[in-house]
Scaffold this motif. Structure first.
Motif, PDB file in Angstrom:
ATOM      1  N   VAL A 295       0.930  -1.066  -0.089  1.00 22.82           N
ATOM      2  CA  VAL A 295       0.078   0.047  -0.127  1.00 22.82           C
ATOM      3  C   VAL A 295       0.851   1.370  -0.042  1.00 22.82           C
ATOM      4  CG1 VAL A 295      -1.674   1.305   1.217  1.00 22.82           C
ATOM      5  CG2 VAL A 295      -1.844  -1.327   1.122  1.00 22.82           C
ATOM      6  N   LEU A 296       1.944   1.216   0.670  1.00 20.20           N
ATOM      7  CA  LEU A 296       2.751   2.496   0.967  1.00 20.20           C
ATOM      8  C   LEU A 296       3.488   2.573  -0.278  1.00 20.20           C
ATOM      9  CD1 LEU A 296       3.996   4.667   2.708  1.00 20.20           C
ATOM     10  CD2 LEU A 296       5.580   3.043   3.449  1.00 20.20           C
ATOM     11  N   THR A 297       4.086   1.538  -1.014  1.00 14.53           N
ATOM     12  CA  THR A 297       4.703   1.608  -2.149  1.00 14.53           C
ATOM     13  C   THR A 297       3.673   2.019  -3.216  1.00 14.53           C
ATOM     14  OG1 THR A 297       6.014  -0.206  -1.778  1.00 14.53           O
ATOM     15  CG2 THR A 297       6.033   0.233  -3.932  1.00 14.53           C
ATOM     16  N   HIS A 298       2.568   1.633  -3.436  1.00 16.80           N
ATOM     17  CA  HIS A 298       1.655   2.051  -4.434  1.00 16.80           C
ATOM     18  C   HIS A 298       1.075   3.574  -4.096  1.00 16.80           C
ATOM     19  CE1 HIS A 298      -2.519   3.188  -5.561  1.00 16.80           C
ATOM     20  NE2 HIS A 298      -2.352   2.272  -6.772  1.00 16.80           N
ATOM     21  N   ASP A 299       1.331   3.999  -2.848  1.00 19.37           N
ATOM     22  CA  ASP A 299       0.965   5.504  -2.572  1.00 19.37           C
ATOM     23  C   ASP A 299       2.267   6.319  -2.989  1.00 19.37           C
ATOM     24  OD1 ASP A 299      -0.590   7.931  -1.491  1.00 19.37           O
ATOM     25  OD2 ASP A 299       1.031   7.804   0.246  1.00 19.37           O
TER      26      ASP A 299
ATOM     27  N   ALA B  83       2.439   6.550  -6.888  1.00 18.67           N
ATOM     28  CA  ALA B  83       1.415   7.601  -7.312  1.00 18.67           C
ATOM     29  C   ALA B  83       1.838   9.096  -7.132  1.00 18.67           C
ATOM     30  CB  ALA B  83      -0.028   7.316  -6.399  1.00 18.67           C
ATOM     31  N   LYS B  84       2.374   9.261  -5.904  1.00 19.40           N
ATOM     32  CA  LYS B  84       2.941  10.435  -5.670  1.00 19.40           C
ATOM     33  C   LYS B  84       3.906  11.024  -6.733  1.00 19.40           C
ATOM     34  CE  LYS B  84       1.612  10.904  -0.977  1.00 19.40           C
ATOM     35  NZ  LYS B  84       0.749  12.367  -1.159  1.00 19.40           N
ATOM     36  N   ILE B  85       4.708  10.014  -6.945  1.00 21.47           N
ATOM     37  CA  ILE B  85       6.035  10.415  -7.892  1.00 21.47           C
ATOM     38  C   ILE B  85       5.196  10.642  -9.148  1.00 21.47           C
ATOM     39  CG2 ILE B  85       7.850   9.635  -9.209  1.00 21.47           C
ATOM     40  CD1 ILE B  85       8.407   7.815  -6.581  1.00 21.47           C
TER      41      ILE B  85
ATOM     42  N   THR C 124      -0.498  15.810  -3.742  1.00 22.17           N
ATOM     43  CA  THR C 124      -1.691  15.303  -3.917  1.00 22.17           C
ATOM     44  C   THR C 124      -2.100  14.309  -5.172  1.00 22.17           C
ATOM     45  OG1 THR C 124      -2.799  17.369  -4.623  1.00 22.17           O
ATOM     46  CG2 THR C 124      -2.679  17.224  -2.279  1.00 22.17           C
ATOM     47  N   THR C 125      -2.783  13.403  -4.893  1.00 26.77           N
ATOM     48  CA  THR C 125      -3.112  12.508  -6.080  1.00 26.77           C
ATOM     49  C   THR C 125      -4.678  12.541  -6.207  1.00 26.77           C
ATOM     50  OG1 THR C 125      -2.966  10.577  -4.870  1.00 26.77           O
ATOM     51  CG2 THR C 125      -1.091  11.178  -6.165  1.00 26.77           C
ATOM     52  N   GLU C 126      -5.094  12.359  -7.396  1.00 25.61           N
ATOM     53  CA  GLU C 126      -6.550  12.497  -7.642  1.00 25.61           C
ATOM     54  C   GLU C 126      -6.910  11.016  -7.613  1.00 25.61           C
ATOM     55  OE1 GLU C 126      -7.274  14.252 -11.547  1.00 25.61           O
ATOM     56  OE2 GLU C 126      -6.637  16.093 -10.713  1.00 25.61           O
TER      57      GLU C 126
END
Length: 242
Positions: A186-190, A193-195, A240-242
């Motif tokens: 989950v943290l890796t996905h987040d 996404a932020k990058i 912030t990601t949508e």
């Protein structure tokens, strides 16, 4: 000959120290507000002509009982430097700090990694106003050799494998991105996404009439992103990601 200023505080001049074991000048930030964090700018005064064959190595210490530690330098081609100083808040009983403060090395000297902080003992609860800056004017070759030694020490300290502790599990050594993703999906996905969002935000400002972006713009973004990540990765928390 030199002066220093902490963010939002008065300028403070250096004082000469004859016969002081190699340190010819010192700055005591006595007029600085008693806080635990600040950016400190140190510079050669404008009216001073600094000889090219010498450099001024910059040392810090927070307590009169400890030794000065080397963090950077000034020279004719580099008359100023900025240091990020952070000391633990000894009044905060909830702090998990081990009692050691940190000073980020002068980022302008590419030989010293910006993320390679040297720790300083602050068990007495000192603050920025008690910080001592020592300046040693040394022959260029000798001074640069000392800086190179510090660089090598930090490189060795940061080359060890990353170790992360998974909750309720013994510490596990993580050496690849795949291992990190498997343990913290989950943290890796987040993070990913932020990058991607950070890249999108930057590159969208360079769209042409066809909605395309020159690949060189991506290279520029990547170079800037890596440098900022090395300096302070917490900036990703603001994306912030949508």
């Amino acid at each position: 000959m030199f002066a220093a200023i902490a963010s939002g505080n008065p300028l403070q001049m250096s004082e000469e120290l004859p016969n002081s074991n190699g340190l010819q000048h010192t700055v005591v930030l006595s007029s600085t507000k008693p806080k635990s964090y600040s950016h400190i700018t140190l510079f050669i005064l404008p009216n001073v002509t600094f000889p090219q064959e010498y450099i001024a190595n910059v040392y810090f210490k927070i307590s009169a009982t400890e030794d000065f530690k080397l963090f950077g330098y000034l020279a004719s081609e580099k008359p100023s430097a900025i240091f990020k100083v952070k000391l633990p808040n000894m009044m905060d009983s909830s702090s998990q700090d081990d009692g050691l403060g940190e000073i980020d090395m002068d980022e302008d000297y590419t030989g010293l990694p910006s993320d390679g902080s040297i720790k300083m003992d602050n068990s007495d609860g000192n603050n920025i106003s008690q910080l001592l800056i020592g300046i040693s004017i040394e022959p260029r070759n000798e001074g640069m050799l000392k800086l190179q030694e510090i660089r090598n020490q930090n490189k060795a300290a940061t080359s060890s494998s990353l170790v992360l502790a998974k909750p309720n599990v013994n510490s596990v050594q993580i050496t690849t991105a795949g291992q990190l993703a498997k343990m913290y999906p989950v943290l890796t996905h987040d993070l990913a996404a932020k990058i991607v969002q950070h890249a999108y935000n930057y590159l969208s400002g360079f769209l042409d009439s066809n909605g395309d972006v020159n690949i060189k713009r991506f290279d520029t973004w990547w170079d800037k992103f890596r440098k900022r990540l090395a300096n302070d990765g917490t900036f990703l928390d603001e994306v912030t990601t949508e």
